[in-house]
Scaffold this motif. Structure first.
Motif, PDB file in Angstrom:
ATOM      1  N   ILE A 461      21.785   1.092 -15.509  1.00  0.00           N
ATOM      2  CA  ILE A 461      20.482   1.163 -16.173  1.00  0.00           C
ATOM      3  C   ILE A 461      19.388   0.991 -15.132  1.00  0.00           C
ATOM      4  O   ILE A 461      19.378   0.008 -14.387  1.00  0.00           O
ATOM      5  CB  ILE A 461      20.364   0.065 -17.252  1.00  0.00           C
ATOM      6  CG1 ILE A 461      21.448   0.243 -18.312  1.00  0.00           C
ATOM      7  CG2 ILE A 461      18.978   0.074 -17.888  1.00  0.00           C
ATOM      8  CD1 ILE A 461      21.559  -0.921 -19.258  1.00  0.00           C
ATOM      9  N   THR A 462      18.461   1.937 -15.099  1.00  0.00           N
ATOM     10  CA  THR A 462      17.337   1.821 -14.172  1.00  0.00           C
ATOM     11  C   THR A 462      16.361   0.756 -14.674  1.00  0.00           C
ATOM     12  O   THR A 462      16.101   0.646 -15.875  1.00  0.00           O
ATOM     13  CB  THR A 462      16.604   3.161 -14.021  1.00  0.00           C
ATOM     14  OG1 THR A 462      15.515   3.006 -13.117  1.00  0.00           O
ATOM     15  CG2 THR A 462      16.067   3.673 -15.353  1.00  0.00           C
ATOM     16  N   THR A 463      15.832  -0.061 -13.745  1.00  0.00           N
ATOM     17  CA  THR A 463      14.877  -1.126 -14.120  1.00  0.00           C
ATOM     18  C   THR A 463      13.554  -0.976 -13.396  1.00  0.00           C
ATOM     19  O   THR A 463      12.741  -1.887 -13.404  1.00  0.00           O
ATOM     20  CB  THR A 463      15.481  -2.507 -13.806  1.00  0.00           C
ATOM     21  OG1 THR A 463      15.836  -2.561 -12.408  1.00  0.00           O
ATOM     22  CG2 THR A 463      16.703  -2.776 -14.650  1.00  0.00           C
ATOM     23  N   ASP A 464      13.328   0.190 -12.768  1.00  0.00           N
ATOM     24  CA  ASP A 464      12.073   0.394 -12.046  1.00  0.00           C
ATOM     25  C   ASP A 464      11.023   0.984 -12.991  1.00  0.00           C
ATOM     26  O   ASP A 464      11.070   0.772 -14.199  1.00  0.00           O
ATOM     27  CB  ASP A 464      12.305   1.294 -10.824  1.00  0.00           C
ATOM     28  CG  ASP A 464      12.968   2.610 -11.208  1.00  0.00           C
ATOM     29  OD1 ASP A 464      12.966   2.936 -12.424  1.00  0.00           O
ATOM     30  OD2 ASP A 464      13.497   3.304 -10.325  1.00  0.00           O
ATOM     31  N   ASN A 465      10.077   1.739 -12.433  1.00  0.00           N
ATOM     32  CA  ASN A 465       8.994   2.318 -13.246  1.00  0.00           C
ATOM     33  C   ASN A 465       9.508   3.313 -14.293  1.00  0.00           C
ATOM     34  O   ASN A 465       8.790   3.649 -15.230  1.00  0.00           O
ATOM     35  CB  ASN A 465       7.971   3.013 -12.342  1.00  0.00           C
ATOM     36  CG  ASN A 465       7.207   2.022 -11.495  1.00  0.00           C
ATOM     37  OD1 ASN A 465       7.102   0.863 -11.857  1.00  0.00           O
ATOM     38  ND2 ASN A 465       6.688   2.471 -10.366  1.00  0.00           N
ATOM     39  N   ASN A 466      10.754   3.796 -14.118  1.00  0.00           N
ATOM     40  CA  ASN A 466      11.323   4.757 -15.067  1.00  0.00           C
ATOM     41  C   ASN A 466      12.037   4.078 -16.238  1.00  0.00           C
ATOM     42  O   ASN A 466      12.633   4.760 -17.076  1.00  0.00           O
ATOM     43  CB  ASN A 466      12.302   5.687 -14.334  1.00  0.00           C
ATOM     44  CG  ASN A 466      11.605   6.519 -13.279  1.00  0.00           C
ATOM     45  OD1 ASN A 466      10.498   7.003 -13.515  1.00  0.00           O
ATOM     46  ND2 ASN A 466      12.218   6.671 -12.127  1.00  0.00           N
ATOM     47  N   ALA A 470      13.543   5.696 -19.712  1.00  0.00           N
ATOM     48  CA  ALA A 470      14.995   5.642 -19.958  1.00  0.00           C
ATOM     49  C   ALA A 470      15.299   4.990 -21.304  1.00  0.00           C
ATOM     50  O   ALA A 470      16.169   5.446 -22.049  1.00  0.00           O
ATOM     51  CB  ALA A 470      15.673   4.866 -18.823  1.00  0.00           C
ATOM     52  N   LEU A 471      14.557   3.912 -21.625  1.00  0.00           N
ATOM     53  CA  LEU A 471      14.778   3.218 -22.893  1.00  0.00           C
ATOM     54  C   LEU A 471      14.411   4.119 -24.072  1.00  0.00           C
ATOM     55  O   LEU A 471      15.154   4.217 -25.061  1.00  0.00           O
ATOM     56  CB  LEU A 471      13.950   1.934 -22.929  1.00  0.00           C
ATOM     57  CG  LEU A 471      14.122   1.041 -24.167  1.00  0.00           C
ATOM     58  CD1 LEU A 471      15.575   0.654 -24.355  1.00  0.00           C
ATOM     59  CD2 LEU A 471      13.246  -0.205 -24.050  1.00  0.00           C
ATOM     60  N   LYS A 497       6.219  -6.592 -16.094  1.00  0.00           N
ATOM     61  CA  LYS A 497       6.282  -8.044 -15.938  1.00  0.00           C
ATOM     62  C   LYS A 497       7.599  -8.621 -16.469  1.00  0.00           C
ATOM     63  O   LYS A 497       7.838  -9.813 -16.351  1.00  0.00           O
ATOM     64  CB  LYS A 497       5.101  -8.688 -16.677  1.00  0.00           C
ATOM     65  CG  LYS A 497       3.746  -8.347 -16.068  1.00  0.00           C
ATOM     66  CD  LYS A 497       2.627  -9.073 -16.796  1.00  0.00           C
ATOM     67  CE  LYS A 497       1.273  -8.730 -16.174  1.00  0.00           C
ATOM     68  NZ  LYS A 497       0.154  -9.418 -16.877  1.00  0.00           N
ATOM     69  N   VAL A 498       8.434  -7.784 -17.054  1.00  0.00           N
ATOM     70  CA  VAL A 498       9.719  -8.245 -17.592  1.00  0.00           C
ATOM     71  C   VAL A 498      10.773  -8.219 -16.486  1.00  0.00           C
ATOM     72  O   VAL A 498      10.866  -7.250 -15.724  1.00  0.00           O
ATOM     73  CB  VAL A 498      10.167  -7.360 -18.780  1.00  0.00           C
ATOM     74  CG1 VAL A 498      11.496  -7.857 -19.349  1.00  0.00           C
ATOM     75  CG2 VAL A 498       9.098  -7.350 -19.867  1.00  0.00           C
ATOM     76  N   GLU A 499      11.550  -9.284 -16.373  1.00  0.00           N
ATOM     77  CA  GLU A 499      12.566  -9.367 -15.331  1.00  0.00           C
ATOM     78  C   GLU A 499      13.644  -8.296 -15.519  1.00  0.00           C
ATOM     79  O   GLU A 499      13.921  -7.856 -16.644  1.00  0.00           O
ATOM     80  CB  GLU A 499      13.217 -10.753 -15.351  1.00  0.00           C
ATOM     81  CG  GLU A 499      12.259 -11.868 -14.992  1.00  0.00           C
ATOM     82  CD  GLU A 499      12.880 -13.249 -15.126  1.00  0.00           C
ATOM     83  OE1 GLU A 499      12.172 -14.234 -15.037  1.00  0.00           O
ATOM     84  OE2 GLU A 499      14.117 -13.316 -15.347  1.00  0.00           O
ATOM     85  N   LYS A 500      14.282  -7.911 -14.389  1.00  0.00           N
ATOM     86  CA  LYS A 500      15.243  -6.812 -14.422  1.00  0.00           C
ATOM     87  C   LYS A 500      16.425  -7.114 -15.343  1.00  0.00           C
ATOM     88  O   LYS A 500      16.851  -6.263 -16.129  1.00  0.00           O
ATOM     89  CB  LYS A 500      15.747  -6.512 -13.008  1.00  0.00           C
ATOM     90  CG  LYS A 500      14.690  -5.898 -12.093  1.00  0.00           C
ATOM     91  CD  LYS A 500      15.284  -5.559 -10.742  1.00  0.00           C
ATOM     92  CE  LYS A 500      14.232  -4.880  -9.842  1.00  0.00           C
ATOM     93  NZ  LYS A 500      14.791  -4.532  -8.528  1.00  0.00           N
ATOM     94  N   ASN A 501      16.987  -8.342 -15.237  1.00  0.00           N
ATOM     95  CA  ASN A 501      18.163  -8.651 -16.056  1.00  0.00           C
ATOM     96  C   ASN A 501      17.825  -8.651 -17.545  1.00  0.00           C
ATOM     97  O   ASN A 501      18.638  -8.280 -18.388  1.00  0.00           O
ATOM     98  CB  ASN A 501      18.758  -9.992 -15.630  1.00  0.00           C
ATOM     99  CG  ASN A 501      17.834 -11.162 -15.924  1.00  0.00           C
ATOM    100  OD1 ASN A 501      16.670 -11.127 -15.569  1.00  0.00           O
ATOM    101  ND2 ASN A 501      18.350 -12.206 -16.540  1.00  0.00           N
TER     102      ASN A 501
END
Length: 591
Positions: A461-466, A470-471, A497-501
Motif C-alpha cells: 500500500i502506498t503511503t505517500d502523496n498518492n 489509492a484509497l 498528517k496521518v502516520e504511515k502505519n
C-alpha cells in the motif's frame, strides 16, 4: 498483510525509547543555550515597503495583460517581503490577486489556501473592499468546486459589507448564478430581474455594460430552462451585442455557449457555429476551463476525423489541467514551507553570529558533559537496534510464513476447482465451436479477475502523496451498478498528517469491511463518514444489508481482523448491534 501489523508493538516501544533518549540529548544541548538570557541583542527589522510596492506594480502589469504565471511569481515575491502586521494591506492584496489568478487557472486548492490565509488579517483593514474581494473569491471558488453551501455563506458575507453598489451588484449576480446551478431558476430570476433594472450603478459605462451583460445573459438562460424560448433568445442576443465590443468581452464565451445549447435541437448547424466561436475565443484568452467546456460542446456536433481531433484535444487538456493543479498544489506547499523556514533560519543565524563570542568560555564544560551523554545514548541506541532487529526479523519471518499460508489457502479455496474445471473443459470440448470458445474465454477472464483481486488484497500500500488516490480507487472497485457507495467528509481529513502505519491500517480495515459486505450482507447502499474529533479520526461505516447478530459477529473472521487491526494503534471499535436497517460500525484512529 499480517506482517505489517505484527511488527508494530516492537516499533512502538523502540519509538518511545528513542524519544526519551533524544529528550536527554536535547536537554544536554539546552545547556549550551542558557547564556542567551544574559545581554540579549535587539535586532532591527528591515523596512521593505518600497520594494514591496515595486514588485506589486510589476505584478499588476502582468495581471492586467493576462500573463498569469508572471503575475503570480511577482505577487509571491512581494508577499514574502511583507510583514503581515506592518504591511497588512500589501499582504492581503498580494494574496487576493494570487487567489484570483489561481481561480481563473482552475487551481481551486491553491486558490482556497491563499484566500483563507488572508482571512485573519481582514479585521485590521478598515476599507471593506479587501474583505469583499476575499469573500467573493472564496464564494466563486467554492461554487466551482460544487460546494454551494460554503459559496452562499461567503457571498452573503460579502453582501453584508458596507461596499459600493456595483460590488453588491456583482455579488448578487454570483449568488443568483449559484441558484442556477442548483436549478432554482425562479429564485435566480427574481434577483436577475432586480439587477437588470439597475443599469447605471457605476460612473464608468464599460463597467455598467459589462455587469448588465452578465445579468441578462444569465436571465436568458433561466428563461430557456423555464421554457420561455422567445425571451431567452432576446436576452442572449442583447448580451451578445454588448459583449462583441472590445471593452466588454469578458463573458463572451458564456454567451456563445448558451446560444449553442439553445439551438442544439432546433438548429444543429447554428449550434455548432456558436460552439466553434466559443472555442476560438477560449483559445484567444487561453483559459483552460473554458477550452474544456467549449470542446465538450464541439464534440457533440462533430463526426469522423473532426470528432477524433476534438476528443484528443479534450483529453489532453483534462490531463494537463489535472497535472497543473497537482504541481501548483505542491509548489504552493513548498513555497509556504521554504518561506517560513528561511525566515526562521535567518533569524537564528543573525542571533548566533552576534552572540558567538559570549558562548566560547561557557561551551567548554558543557561540551564535555554533552559528549558523555551522547556516547551513552548512542551506545544504548546501538544495543536496542540490534536487539529489536533480531527480534523483528524473527517476527517478520513468522508473519511472512502466515501471510503465504493464508494466500495459498485462499488460492486453493477460491481458484483451484475453477482452474481444474476450465482445464477439463478445454480438453474435452471442441474449441472450434464459437459457444465453447466463448465459454472458455469467460472462465479464463473470471479466473484472471479473481486472481487480480487476491493480488490487490495482499499488495503493498502506498503511503505517500498518492495514498488518497489509492484509497479512493480501492473503494471505487467495490462500486457496481447494484452497489452505491457514498463518502462523506473524506476531503476534510489532512491525510499528509496521518502516520504511515495508520494509513495502512485504515486501508486494510476498509478493504476488510467492503469484502465482508460483498460476500455476506447483500447491501445496495454503503455510507462511510470521516470526522475529526478531539485529535482522532472517527470513521463510521454503515450499509443497508442483512445486518448481523451477536453470535455471527463473533464467528466472522473479517470483523475480528478489523478489531485486531484497530487495537494495534490504540484505536477503538464500536459495533452497533441495534442498527435495524443493516450493519453499522464505528472506529477511531488517533492522529
Amino acid at each position: 498483510m499480517e506482517k505489517q501489523f505484527n511488527l508494530i508493538p516492537n516499533k512502538t516501544i523502540l519509538k518511545y525509547l528513542l524519544i526519551i533518549q533524544f529528550l536527554l540529548l536535547g536537554g544536554s544541548l539546552l545547556l549550551f543555550q542558557s547564556y542567551k538570557n544574559e545581554n540579549p541583542l535587539k535586532l532591527r527589522k528591515k523596512n521593505h515597503t518600497i520594494e514591496i510596492k515595486r514588485l506589486t506594480d510589476i505584478a499588476d502589469i502582468y495581471f492586467d495583460t493576462n500573463k498569469k504565471d508572471s503575475a503570480i511569481y511577482f505577487f509571491n515575491k512581494a508577499k514574502k517581503l511583507c510583514d503581515p502586521k506592518i504591511n497588512t494591506i500589501d499582504y492581503v492584496y498580494a494574496l487576493s490577486c494570487i487567489a484570483e489568478l489561481q481561480l481563473e487557472q482552475g487551481n481551486y486548492i491553491a486558490c482556497e489556501a491563499n484566500a483563507t490565509e488572508a482571512l485573519p488579517y481582514l479585521k485590521y483593514i478598515k476599507n471593506p473592499r479587501y474583505s469583499w474581494i476575499i469573500y467573493n473569491i472564496l464564494g466563486n471558488n467554492y461554487a466551482n468546486n460544487y460546494d454551494n453551501s460554503n459559496a452562499i455563506l461567503y457571498l452573503k458575507k460579502a453582501l453584508a459589507l458596507k461596499s459600493s453598489a456595483w460590488r453588491k451588484y456583482i455579488t448578487l449576480n454570483n449568488l443568483a448564478a449559484i441558484y442556477m446551478d442548483e436549478k432554482k431558476y425562479k429564485d435566480a430570476m427574481d434577483i436577475f430581474n432586480i439587477l437588470a433594472s439597475q443599469k447605471n450603478i457605476s460612473k464608468y459605462d464599460a463597467i455598467n455594460h459589462n455587469n448588465y451583460s452578465f445579468v441578462i445573459n444569465n436571465l436568458g438562460f433561466c428563461h430557456y430552462k423555464l421554457g420561455n424560448s422567445k425571451k431567452a433568445l432576446n436576452y442572449f442576443y442583447e448580451a451578445l451585442k454588448i459583449r462583441l465590443k472590445p471593452e466588454t468581452q469578458e463573458g463572451l464565451i458564456t454567451t456563445y455557449k448558451y446560444l449553442s445549447i439553445f439551438f442544439e435541437k432546433t438548429n444543429p448547424h447554428l449550434s455548432r457555429e456558436y460552439a466553434k466561436k466559443a472555442y476560438v475565443h477560449a483559445l484567444k484568452i487561453d483559459n483552460a476551463i473554458d477550452k474544456i467546456e467549449t470542446l465538450g460542446l464541439l464534440i457533440k456536433h462533430s463526426e469522423g476525423h473532426e470528432l477524433k481531433q476534438h476528443t484528443l484535444s479534450y483529453l489532453k487538456l483534462v490531463d494537463s489541467i489535472t497535472i497543473a493543479r497537482q504541481t501548483a498544489k505542491n509548489q504552493f506547499t513548498n513555497i509556504q514551507y521554504n518561506s517560513k523556514k528561511d525566515k526562521e533560519e535567518n533569524l537564528k543565524l543573525k542571533t548566533q553570529k552576534a552572540e558567538n563570542k559570549l558562548q566560547l568560555e561557557r561551551q567548554k564544560e558543557r561540551i564535555i558533559i554533552a559528549y558523555i551523554i551522547i556516547v551513552f545514548i548512542l551506545g544504548l541506541v546501538g544495543f536496542q537496534y540490534f536487539h529489536f532487529k533480531g527480534k523483528g526479523k524473527k517476527e517478520k519471518d513468522e508473519a511472512v510464513f502466515k501471510s503465504e499460508l493464508r494466500i495459498s489457502k485462499k488460492l486453493n479455496d477460491e481458484l483451484a476447482n475453477d482452474v481444474y474445471q476450465t482445464m477439463a473443459f478445454a480438453e474435452n470440448r471442441d474449441l472450434k465451436l464459437i459457444e465453447n470458445k466463448e465459454h472458455l474465454l469467460n472462465n479464463l477472464e473470471n479466473i484472471y479477475l479473481r486472481t487480480r483481486n487476491i493480488s490487490k488484497e495482499n499488495s503493498k500500500i502506498t503511503t505517500d502523496n498518492n495514498y488518497v488516490s489509492a484509497l479512493k480507487e480501492m473503494i471505487a472497485e467495490f462500486k457496481t451498478p447494484k452497489i452505491n457507495i457514498l463518502l462523506n467528509g473524506f476531503d476534510g481529513v489532512f491525510w499528509d498528517k496521518v502516520e504511515k502505519n495508520k494509513k495502512i491500517i485504515l486501508y486494510r480495515v476498509l478493504q476488510e469491511l467492503f469484502l465482508n459486505m460483498k460476500k455476506h450482507s447483500q447491501a445496495t447502499l454503503v455510507s462511510i463518514t470521516f470526522k475529526i474529533k478531539e485529535k482522532n479520526i472517527v470513521v463510521t461505516y454503515n450499509d443497508n444489508g442483512t445486518g448481523i447478530s451477536k453470535n455471527d459477529l463473533i464467528l466472522k473472521n473479517g470483523l475480528q481482523n478489523v478489531e485486531n487491526r484497530i487495537k494495534t494503534i490504540n484505536g477503538t471499535v464500536i459495533f452497533d448491534l441495534d442498527y435495524e436497517k443493516g450493519f453499522k460500525l464505528s472506529f477511531t484512529l488517533p492522529l
